[in-house]
Each structure stands twice: as structure tokens, then as C-alpha cells.
Design an enzyme around this catalytic site. Sequence first.
Site, PDB file in Angstrom:
ATOM      1  CG  HIS A 148      52.332  17.111  12.224  1.00 30.36           C
ATOM      2  ND1 HIS A 148      51.345  16.198  12.505  1.00 30.36           N
ATOM      3  CD2 HIS A 148      53.203  17.029  13.262  1.00 30.36           C
ATOM      4  CE1 HIS A 148      51.599  15.592  13.648  1.00 30.36           C
ATOM      5  NE2 HIS A 148      52.732  16.087  14.142  1.00 30.36           N
ATOM      6  CD  GLU A 173      53.388  12.175  20.136  1.00 30.39           C
ATOM      7  OE1 GLU A 173      52.506  12.937  20.571  1.00 30.39           O
ATOM      8  OE2 GLU A 173      53.859  12.252  18.970  1.00 30.39           O
ATOM      9  CD  GLU A 174      54.288  12.543  15.273  1.00 35.78           C
ATOM     10  OE1 GLU A 174      53.063  12.778  15.213  1.00 35.78           O
ATOM     11  OE2 GLU A 174      55.147  13.426  15.392  1.00 35.78           O
ATOM     12  CG  ASP A 230      56.211  16.636  16.300  1.00 31.13           C
ATOM     13  OD1 ASP A 230      56.564  15.987  17.297  1.00 31.13           O
ATOM     14  OD2 ASP A 230      55.041  16.620  15.861  1.00 31.13           O
ATOM     15  CG  HIS A 251      57.568  11.595  19.870  1.00 33.70           C
ATOM     16  ND1 HIS A 251      57.651  11.625  18.494  1.00 33.70           N
ATOM     17  CD2 HIS A 251      56.928  12.735  20.223  1.00 33.70           C
ATOM     18  CE1 HIS A 251      57.078  12.728  18.045  1.00 33.70           C
ATOM     19  NE2 HIS A 251      56.643  13.426  19.072  1.00 33.70           N
TER      20      HIS A 251
END
Length: 401
Positions: free
Chosen positions: A324, A223-224, A189, A72
Site C-alpha cells: 500500500h 476488494e480494497e 496490489d 481484484h
Amino acid sequence: MTRLRIDVEYLTDTLRKLLETPSPTGYTDSIVRWVSAELERLGLDVELTRRGAIRAIRPGKEKRGARAIVSHVDTLGAQVKFLKDNGRLALVPIGNWSARFAEGARATVFTEKGTYRGTILPLKASGHTFNEEIDAHPIGWEYVEMRVDALARSTPDLARLGIDVGDIIAIDPLPEFLDNGFIVSRHLDNKAGVAVMLAALKAMQQEKVKTPVDIHWLFTIAEEVGVGASSVLKHEVASMITVDNGTTAPGQNSNEFGVTISMADQTGPFDYHLTKKLVDLCRSNEILFQKDVFRYYRSDSASAIEAGADVRTALITFGVDASHGYERIHVHALRSLSELITAYAASTVAIKRDFEETGSPKGFTKQPVSKAQQTLSPNVRASQLDLEKKRRAAKEPEPAK
């Protein structure tokens, strides 16, 4: 086919460029254009969904039973909740991340009139004013605000600047690429996963690798927030491998070196046969790997299955410390993942029954069953039948279940 040599310089340069392009969920047009242009430069035709998810198909010998590889392009971010009387912005997060990591972050707010820079600060930011209260202040999104670097001392000032409720905020990544191979940044990420996929594709294109089935290179944009690969798969796809981050932390088996293969996440186990194939490919190609289980984690694979896609799914990850937050990874893991992708894409198809969406039980897969279980099962069934006959003869009531 054995693993291919990966251009690590290309991989890290690509990651730098991806990190330079802000892409919080909901504001991904720029990163979609960048990735699309790079895919075309590497020789693939690109098609976009209405909202911007990317699909590029590298043809193989068969269209049926296609394999998908997905990561993503969207990242964490924030959004304006309301305009405060003191000329600052109340915020809500985009994605699941702690306000602890937001405090002190430099950021950009995107408005209809342009962009403004600013800093996310705790409500009590000055030790000279609040003394020890700055360390006793609670942590949470209701306890932070964004100070905009413009003349804004009131709600009308913010409105005059064109800032409004719902405006999206991108958090600066602040990347560092160290000489020892470590990379520290926000948004690894999943910008690192995207770079991994592009590096693998570059190697395959240079070596003119032939694959038994089409390979779908997919890049999702939400996606998040849990949407991910819910609407990007075609019916020809039989299996999908997600490339994302694995969490290195106490109680986890992930590692910043090699490939971390996820056996399960919070949505349950990944496909037994596809995961085993990836493990076998790591072993046969001498790719360092380890397995892990993630309890508070979901990925593009989960969104695809929940949306109704009948595909085998697996998750391969690069170990990341402090996911994160200010994340840290190592280039060794990125290279290893790219190598595994090249080996998987060119590997033979073991489950040809998957060429069709449905079929008879003939040719269906088998999972190992212990010899002890195979031996005892008939005896157990016989004893159960014998006991049932005796109970009926004695007219005994069935035991409560």
C-alpha cells in the site's frame, strides 16, 4: 499433471498494461473492459455482474464442485472531500493507505467534464516559506491537499472547472521493471495478481489442459473497501483460491521469491484441507514456498465467507515489500504463483463430498489427531465418570466452573 511453463514475458507485459489503466475502487469500468477483452482473446466467454465483477468459466469434466480462482482489479485511490477556498482539494482515501505515501504523488481527478492532472502536497510544502516546519508538520489526510494543474485559486474556480465533491482520484503507479527481476510500483496490489491469473490461463489454454471440474476465473472490483467476492460466486463453486499480495516485513515469513501461502489472516484460519493441498502441490512440483500469518489483512476470501458463501477458501500470495505504498515484488514469485495455479486447476478432486452443498457425515473430512490424545481420551473420560459417581455418593456439591 505437473506445473506448466509460464510465459514470463506475457506476464510482465500484461502487468504493464494493467498498471497503465487507472482503476481506483469506484472507477473500474475501463479495467473491467480490458480484462474482459483479454479473457475473450484467450478463448473464454465472459459474463459481468451488474456492477462489473468478472466471471469466466473454463469447462471441466464436472460442473459440480467447481473451483474458483479470484483476484481484484481495483486499487487504492482518493476522493474529493470538499473544495477549498485556496483553490485546492481536500481529500479522503479510497482504501486503507497512509497519507505519508500520498505526499508528492502525481494524480488524475475524474470529473463530469473530463480529467485534470495534479499533485498531492502537504499543507506546508515549501521549505522557502515554512523553513523547518515542513519536517514537523503532522501526517494525515487532513494535512494534505491536491493542487490541480489548472487555473484554480478559489472554490468558484474549481466549480467552474467542473470539479465537485466525490470526484474520484487515481494515483500514478510510476512502475519500474528492473533487469534483475524486481518490479517497483504502486498498485501491484493487485494488478500483479490479475497478471498472474491471466498468465496461468494462457498456459492452460496453450496446452489444452483438461480439468476434473469447471474452473471459475473471477475478478472483483471493490476488494480494497472490503466488498470483494461477496456477490460473484455461483452455487456450483466448492472451493476458492484468492491470489493477492503477502507482506514482507519484520515479523513476517513472506518472501519476494516463491509462493507465500497464508495460513490465516485477521478473519481467522483458512481451510485446512485446501491449504494443505496447495502445500502438497508446491512440494510435489518443486515450487518454492513458505507459509505466513497476516494479522492486519483481509482479502476476497473474507468477503465471500462473510456474504454467506459455503466454500473452502485459501490465499496464495506474492511477497510485496511496503504494501500500500511504493511496493516492490519479484517476477520469480509471480511465475511461481502461475505455476501453482496450473497445477491446482488440473489436480484430482480429493473431497468429492463437496460436489453437493450438504450431505451426511459419511465421507466428511478428517483432520489428524495425535496418538497420545486418542489413547488418553477414554481414560480421562473414565476417571471423570468415576469422580462424578464418588461425588454423588458423598453428596458433595459440584465445584464452581
